[in-house]
Design a protein around this motif. Structure first.
Motif, PDB file in Angstrom:
ATOM      1  N   GLU A 185       0.812  -0.639  -0.147  1.00  0.00           N
ATOM      2  CA  GLU A 185       0.298  -0.107   0.053  1.00  0.00           C
ATOM      3  C   GLU A 185       1.303   0.976  -0.407  1.00  0.00           C
ATOM      4  O   GLU A 185       1.229   1.495   0.684  1.00  0.00           O
ATOM      5  CB  GLU A 185      -1.025  -0.353   0.935  1.00  0.00           C
ATOM      6  CG  GLU A 185      -1.830  -1.292   0.950  1.00  0.00           C
ATOM      7  CD  GLU A 185      -3.521  -1.011   2.313  1.00  0.00           C
ATOM      8  OE1 GLU A 185      -2.842   0.044   2.964  1.00  0.00           O
ATOM      9  OE2 GLU A 185      -3.853  -1.656   2.303  1.00  0.00           O
ATOM     10  N   PHE A 186       0.377   2.511  -0.949  1.00  0.00           N
ATOM     11  CA  PHE A 186       1.334   3.624  -1.246  1.00  0.00           C
ATOM     12  C   PHE A 186       0.515   4.636  -1.381  1.00  0.00           C
ATOM     13  O   PHE A 186      -0.328   4.086  -1.956  1.00  0.00           O
ATOM     14  CB  PHE A 186       2.832   3.409  -1.812  1.00  0.00           C
ATOM     15  CG  PHE A 186       2.256   2.913  -3.327  1.00  0.00           C
ATOM     16  CD1 PHE A 186       1.764   4.174  -4.713  1.00  0.00           C
ATOM     17  CD2 PHE A 186       1.843   1.859  -3.584  1.00  0.00           C
ATOM     18  CE1 PHE A 186       1.599   2.781  -5.615  1.00  0.00           C
ATOM     19  CE2 PHE A 186       1.203   1.210  -4.825  1.00  0.00           C
ATOM     20  CZ  PHE A 186       1.336   1.619  -5.310  1.00  0.00           C
ATOM     21  N   THR A 187       1.274   5.796  -1.529  1.00  0.00           N
ATOM     22  CA  THR A 187       0.082   6.629  -1.482  1.00  0.00           C
ATOM     23  C   THR A 187       1.436   7.693  -2.884  1.00  0.00           C
ATOM     24  O   THR A 187       2.542   7.108  -2.957  1.00  0.00           O
ATOM     25  CB  THR A 187       0.716   8.101  -0.964  1.00  0.00           C
ATOM     26  OG1 THR A 187       1.761   8.263  -0.499  1.00  0.00           O
ATOM     27  CG2 THR A 187      -0.782   7.502   0.523  1.00  0.00           C
ATOM     28  N   THR A 188       1.058   8.511  -3.534  1.00  0.00           N
ATOM     29  CA  THR A 188       2.179   8.753  -4.997  1.00  0.00           C
ATOM     30  C   THR A 188       3.018  10.403  -3.875  1.00  0.00           C
ATOM     31  O   THR A 188       4.385   9.516  -4.609  1.00  0.00           O
ATOM     32  CB  THR A 188       1.056  10.274  -5.567  1.00  0.00           C
ATOM     33  OG1 THR A 188       0.486  10.990  -4.720  1.00  0.00           O
ATOM     34  CG2 THR A 188       0.002   9.210  -6.412  1.00  0.00           C
ATOM     35  N   ALA A 189       3.175  10.515  -2.812  1.00  0.00           N
ATOM     36  CA  ALA A 189       3.724  10.849  -1.736  1.00  0.00           C
ATOM     37  C   ALA A 189       5.389   9.397  -1.926  1.00  0.00           C
ATOM     38  O   ALA A 189       6.120   9.677  -1.665  1.00  0.00           O
ATOM     39  CB  ALA A 189       3.247  11.149  -0.804  1.00  0.00           C
ATOM     40  N   ASP A 190       4.056   8.357  -1.636  1.00  0.00           N
ATOM     41  CA  ASP A 190       5.778   7.136  -0.937  1.00  0.00           C
ATOM     42  C   ASP A 190       6.504   7.238  -2.371  1.00  0.00           C
ATOM     43  O   ASP A 190       7.399   6.439  -2.481  1.00  0.00           O
ATOM     44  CB  ASP A 190       4.519   5.952  -0.597  1.00  0.00           C
ATOM     45  CG  ASP A 190       4.111   6.533   0.401  1.00  0.00           C
ATOM     46  OD1 ASP A 190       4.551   7.073   1.673  1.00  0.00           O
ATOM     47  OD2 ASP A 190       2.752   5.930   1.183  1.00  0.00           O
ATOM     48  N   VAL A 196       5.242  13.860 -11.534  1.00  0.00           N
ATOM     49  CA  VAL A 196       5.532  11.806 -11.821  1.00  0.00           C
ATOM     50  C   VAL A 196       5.549  10.875 -11.584  1.00  0.00           C
ATOM     51  O   VAL A 196       4.682   9.966 -11.841  1.00  0.00           O
ATOM     52  CB  VAL A 196       6.840  12.062 -12.344  1.00  0.00           C
ATOM     53  CG1 VAL A 196       7.236  11.149 -12.647  1.00  0.00           C
ATOM     54  CG2 VAL A 196       7.657  13.340 -12.926  1.00  0.00           C
ATOM     55  N   ALA A 197       5.476  10.748  -9.840  1.00  0.00           N
ATOM     56  CA  ALA A 197       4.986   9.542  -9.658  1.00  0.00           C
ATOM     57  C   ALA A 197       3.131  10.105  -9.332  1.00  0.00           C
ATOM     58  O   ALA A 197       2.400   8.106  -9.564  1.00  0.00           O
ATOM     59  CB  ALA A 197       4.863  10.108  -7.680  1.00  0.00           C
ATOM     60  N   GLN A 198       2.912  11.221  -9.840  1.00  0.00           N
ATOM     61  CA  GLN A 198       0.997  10.307 -10.080  1.00  0.00           C
ATOM     62  C   GLN A 198       0.709  10.270 -11.654  1.00  0.00           C
ATOM     63  O   GLN A 198      -0.344   9.206 -11.814  1.00  0.00           O
ATOM     64  CB  GLN A 198       0.403  12.494  -9.791  1.00  0.00           C
ATOM     65  CG  GLN A 198       0.190  13.040  -8.506  1.00  0.00           C
ATOM     66  CD  GLN A 198      -0.456  14.910  -8.503  1.00  0.00           C
ATOM     67  OE1 GLN A 198       0.201  15.060  -9.689  1.00  0.00           O
ATOM     68  NE2 GLN A 198      -0.943  14.845  -7.164  1.00  0.00           N
ATOM     69  N   GLN A 199       1.571  10.839 -12.747  1.00  0.00           N
ATOM     70  CA  GLN A 199       1.449   9.942 -13.560  1.00  0.00           C
ATOM     71  C   GLN A 199       1.550   7.956 -13.815  1.00  0.00           C
ATOM     72  O   GLN A 199       0.728   7.592 -14.016  1.00  0.00           O
ATOM     73  CB  GLN A 199       1.927  10.678 -15.089  1.00  0.00           C
ATOM     74  CG  GLN A 199       2.429  11.866 -15.481  1.00  0.00           C
ATOM     75  CD  GLN A 199       3.374  13.008 -15.851  1.00  0.00           C
ATOM     76  OE1 GLN A 199       4.600  11.948 -15.735  1.00  0.00           O
ATOM     77  NE2 GLN A 199       2.990  13.635 -16.619  1.00  0.00           N
TER      78      GLN A 199
END
Length: 227
Positions: free
Chosen positions: A182-187, A198-201
């Motif tokens: 489990e992770f977020t875009t910040a992780d 970029v993480a959001q993409q």
């Protein structure tokens, strides 16, 4: 592996595109008409497209070709780049190494335009890391972002590696193995060492392909879980 690139401005086809086509074109036919489109390379039943720019332009072609053909897209990303400024006469004014370094993760910025293509068994993608010269010429009317300098062309110096993506799950090869379930875009941004955008993409592509699903929020940030 060192490659000889075409001379600057001598071909209608860009030097980078021509060099990649020459490298990947051994035993293939070049510039073949298929289903109303001109294909860069045809090798047996496989159609190979060299795509040096955005993937959004590929959508109509892929929609037409994938139902009946195997299509491989070859996309270069400069892991090392030199900025070469040239005069109108062709004289080289300066050459310096750019501090920016690309990586295979950068392909997600293009995949957001065609994420569903990766789910098609007829689609594959070669991510090619390159060393390149970025040739710039001065144009005071267009190049305000670079103080008047605009990119004229990209010239291939060397191939640094190729990563093949043949199915959605192969995208995990581009991401850190230490990423928790489990992770977020910040992780994700921290693990990759990239900007949040970029993480959001990355997260968008993974979700569209069914590789992750949203399972709630951590504060205002969506939490994702591998499926």
């Amino acid at each position: 592996m060192d490659l000889v690139a075409p001379g600057i401005g001598t071909l209608r086809e860009s030097p980078l595109h021509a060099s990649l086509k020459a490298h990947f074109g051994a035993g293939a036919r070049s510039e073949v008409a298929v289903a109303g489109y001109v294909i860069d390379l045809v090798r047996g039943d496989e159609l190979v497209e060299i795509q040096t720019r955005g993937f959004s332009a590929l959508r109509p072609k892929l929609n037409a070709l994938l139902p009946n053909h195997q299509v491989r897209v070859v996309h270069p990303i400069p892991s090392h780049k030199w900025i070469v400024k040239v005069a109108d006469t062709g004289e080289i004014l300066s050459r310096r190494k750019s501090p920016k370094r690309g990586s295979t993760v950068d392909v997600f910025a293009e995949l957001v335009s065609i994420p569903s293509a990766l789910a098609d068994p007829n689609f594959s993608l070669d991510i090619v890391l390159t060393h390149e010269d970025e040739v710039q010429r001065y144009d005071g009317k267009r190049g305000w972002r670079r103080r008047g300098w605009v990119v004229q062309e990209r010239v291939l110096l060397e191939l640094a590696g190729v990563t093949r993506i043949e199915q959605p799950a192969d995208l995990w090869k581009l991401l850190p193995q230490s990423l928790p379930r489990e992770f977020t875009t910040a992780d994700l941004a921290t693990g990759i060492g990239c900007q949040r955008r970029v993480a959001q993409q990355v997260a968008y592509c993974l979700r569209k392909l069914g590789l992750v699903e949203s399972v709630g929020k951590r504060g205002n940030t969506i939490r994702y879980c591998r499926t």
